[in-house]
Enzyme design. Structure first.
Site, PDB file in Angstrom:
ATOM      1  N   HIS A 205      -4.147  -4.853  10.119  1.00 29.19           N
ATOM      2  CA  HIS A 205      -3.882  -4.081   8.895  1.00 29.19           C
ATOM      3  C   HIS A 205      -4.720  -2.811   8.782  1.00 29.19           C
ATOM      4  CE1 HIS A 205      -7.587  -5.820   7.325  1.00 29.19           C
ATOM      5  NE2 HIS A 205      -7.554  -4.890   6.386  1.00 29.19           N
TER       6      HIS A 205
HETATM    7  C1  UD1 Z   1      -7.646  -2.481   1.702  1.00 29.60           C
HETATM    8  C2  UD1 Z   1      -9.069  -2.016   1.977  1.00 29.60           C
HETATM    9  C3  UD1 Z   1      -9.603  -2.720   3.216  1.00 29.60           C
HETATM   10  C4  UD1 Z   1      -9.415  -4.219   3.132  1.00 29.60           C
HETATM   11  C5  UD1 Z   1      -7.971  -4.547   2.802  1.00 29.60           C
HETATM   12  C6  UD1 Z   1      -7.759  -6.023   2.642  1.00 29.60           C
HETATM   13  C7  UD1 Z   1      -9.525   0.314   1.319  1.00 29.60           C
HETATM   14  C8  UD1 Z   1      -9.728   1.690   1.804  1.00 29.60           C
HETATM   15  N1  UD1 Z   1      -9.138  -0.600   2.245  1.00 29.60           N
HETATM   16  O1  UD1 Z   1      -6.851  -2.052   2.796  1.00 29.60           O
HETATM   17  O2  UD1 Z   1     -10.984  -2.437   3.325  1.00 29.60           O
HETATM   18  O3  UD1 Z   1      -9.779  -4.795   4.368  1.00 29.60           O
HETATM   19  O4  UD1 Z   1      -7.609  -3.879   1.594  1.00 29.60           O
HETATM   20  O5  UD1 Z   1      -6.395  -6.364   2.674  1.00 29.60           O
HETATM   21  O6  UD1 Z   1      -9.733   0.050   0.150  1.00 29.60           O
HETATM   22  N2  UD1 Z   1       0.557  -2.481  -0.148  1.00 29.60           N
HETATM   23  C9  UD1 Z   1       1.612  -3.173  -0.692  1.00 29.60           C
HETATM   24  N3  UD1 Z   1       1.332  -4.127  -1.622  1.00 29.60           N
HETATM   25  C10 UD1 Z   1       0.090  -4.428  -2.026  1.00 29.60           C
HETATM   26  C11 UD1 Z   1      -0.985  -3.703  -1.483  1.00 29.60           C
HETATM   27  C12 UD1 Z   1      -0.733  -2.740  -0.534  1.00 29.60           C
HETATM   28  O7  UD1 Z   1       2.765  -2.949  -0.358  1.00 29.60           O
HETATM   29  O8  UD1 Z   1      -0.091  -5.314  -2.890  1.00 29.60           O
HETATM   30  C13 UD1 Z   1       0.837  -1.479   0.904  1.00 29.60           C
HETATM   31  C14 UD1 Z   1       1.080  -0.076   0.384  1.00 29.60           C
HETATM   32  O9  UD1 Z   1       2.001   0.534   1.220  1.00 29.60           O
HETATM   33  C15 UD1 Z   1      -0.272   0.580   0.576  1.00 29.60           C
HETATM   34  C16 UD1 Z   1      -0.764  -0.080   1.859  1.00 29.60           C
HETATM   35  O10 UD1 Z   1      -0.279  -1.410   1.776  1.00 29.60           O
HETATM   36  O11 UD1 Z   1      -0.203   1.952   0.665  1.00 29.60           O
HETATM   37  C17 UD1 Z   1      -2.254  -0.082   2.015  1.00 29.60           C
HETATM   38  O12 UD1 Z   1      -2.874  -0.692   0.877  1.00 29.60           O
HETATM   39  P1  UD1 Z   1      -4.374  -0.273   0.472  1.00 29.60           P
HETATM   40  O13 UD1 Z   1      -4.846  -1.105  -0.650  1.00 29.60           O
HETATM   41  O14 UD1 Z   1      -4.469   1.193   0.334  1.00 29.60           O
HETATM   42  O15 UD1 Z   1      -5.220  -0.596   1.753  1.00 29.60           O
HETATM   43  P2  UD1 Z   1      -5.284  -1.914   2.644  1.00 29.60           P
HETATM   44  O16 UD1 Z   1      -4.777  -1.554   3.993  1.00 29.60           O
HETATM   45  O17 UD1 Z   1      -4.702  -3.104   1.988  1.00 29.60           O
END
Ligand code: UD1
Length: 355
Positions: A205
């Site tokens: 991820h």
């Molecule tokens: C975040 C944290 C990372 C952690 C991870 C745990 C940051 C910079 N990164 O990364 O340190 O290891 O969480 O999982 O804060 N999305 C969904 N549904 C959700 C959440 C996310 O569809 O409920 C998708 C969206 O397209 C989003 C992407 O996942 O843009 C990334 O989500 P984001 O929270 O920005 O970062 P993570 O990769 O989850």
């Protein structure tokens, strides 16, 4: 005493669960929980609150996904006004996500002391958003709760020695507390027709892997070559990048079981019964160790260097050949040192905060 806890992403729900339980037991402390909404899908958020018996958040910011600047700025604005109205004595933040950064920056500007759980980790790679979040948060914090001695040493190199406490890893508390219950309640192995120690678990991820097509392709190619079944719960970001880069054919391989993100009990069950874990997640690298499962880390560096030194984790990056060779070389080492404390971290943190 009022403690305002900021959580927002999946691993933070897990990390906060044991400390919230400890706080609830103390009638002199009131915990106010703010969920930023960084993770918002049911299987990335709600299901963790239910399984971990977390108190319902007092505030839900619903920031959702956005660019780092916009997401963090949105959280900052909301957190500042909540902190102004709640006037907490302590702001408690976990790990290294954008929610951690927003919580600590809002608190620091309002002169509210910050307690950072999982402090002192470093990858020394500033291209990782998490590294920026951790460095800033550590430099703003009043109490720095380190999971290991090496984390405290990292802080010392940056001149931080006051308020540093090596309290062990709070995720170990939850593994010990929930593992048996998870194994009893989860039917994930039967649902996926998996047998103990006869499959591998993989997760991807991190932006450094998902957002670079060549790295993502190379990892998926390696997983597809393995003879053993690979279970791959797909983070929503990874799922959309696989589609965007037209890599779907790589996960259609016969040895892959591609599934939706798992809840905590299913994850603990599947992770404890697997032969090997391949991951770019920090949390899962540690959980592999805690569950005594060998691990390959799909990154070029790791914060959890003690798991490498102990021989339970190998750094293989995103290179197909190295991944396949790493799988062949993986084994269970004879020594199993207590790297992450005794599972009493929540209690130790509470004692220090109360004092
Ligand atoms: C975040 C944290 C990372 C952690 C991870 C745990 C940051 C910079 N990164 O990364 O340190 O290891 O969480 O999982 O804060 N999305 C969904 N549904 C959700 C959440 C996310 O569809 O409920 C998708 C969206 O397209 C989003 C992407 O996942 O843009 C990334 O989500 P984001 O929270 O920005 O970062 P993570 O990769 O989850």
């Amino acid at each position: 005493m009022k403690i305002l806890t900021v959580v927002g992403a999946r691993p933070q729900f897990i990390k906060s669960s044991m400390l919230s339980k400890a706080i609830q037991k103390n009638p002199k402390i009131q915990e106010i929980i703010v969920h930023t909404g960084q993770h918002y899908d049911d299987n990335m958020s709600n299901v963790f609150f239910e399984q971990l018996h977390l108190p319902k958040p007092d505030y839900y910011l619903g920031v959702g996904s956005d660019s780092h600047g916009k997401q963090t700025a949105h959280m900052l604005m909301e957190l500042e006004s909540i902190m102004n109205s709640v006037t907490p004595n302590i702001v408690l933040v976990y790990g290294d996500t954008n929610s951690t950064l927003a919580g600590s920056m809002a608190a620091a500007k309002l002169h509210i002391p910050i307690a950072h759980v999982e402090s002192g980790l470093r990858s020394y790679n500033k291209k990782m958003p998490e590294e920026i979040n951790r460095v800033i948060t550590d430099h703003l914090s009043h109490w720095l709760f380190c999971p290991s001695q090496s984390a405290a040493e990292n802080l010392k190199k940056e001149g931080i020695t006051e308020g540093v406490h090596v309290t062990g890893d709070i995720m170990y508390d939850s593994v010990l507390y929930f593992k048996d219950l998870a194994l009893k309640q989860s039917s994930i192995l039967q649902d996926l027709t998996l047998f103990n120690k006869s499959y591998y678990l993989a997760t991807i991820h991190r932006a450094e892997n998902t957002d670079q097509p060549d790295r993502l392709e190379s990892i998926l190619q390696a997983l597809g070559q393995l003879k053993t079944t690979v279970v791959l719960p797909l983070h929503p970001r990874t799922k959309s990048k696989i589609e965007q880069f037209n890599l779907n054919h790589l996960i259609a391989s016969s040895n892959m079981k591609v599934i939706d993100p798992l809840n905590y009990f299913d994850m603990l069950t599947i992770a404890s019964q697997t032969e090997l874990i391949l991951t770019d997640s920090g949390g899962l690298q540690k959980e592999a160790y805690m569950l005594q499962v060998p691990c390959l880390t799909l990154r070029d560096e790791t914060e959890w260097i003690e798991t490498l030194d102990a021989g339970w984790n190998q750094l293989v990056g995103a290179d197909s050949k190295k991944i396949v060779e790493g799988v062949a070389a993986s084994h269970i080492p004879q020594e199993y040192p207590a790297l992450f404390g005794t599972g009493n971290t929540a209690h130790e943190i509470m004692e220090i905060l109360i004092k």
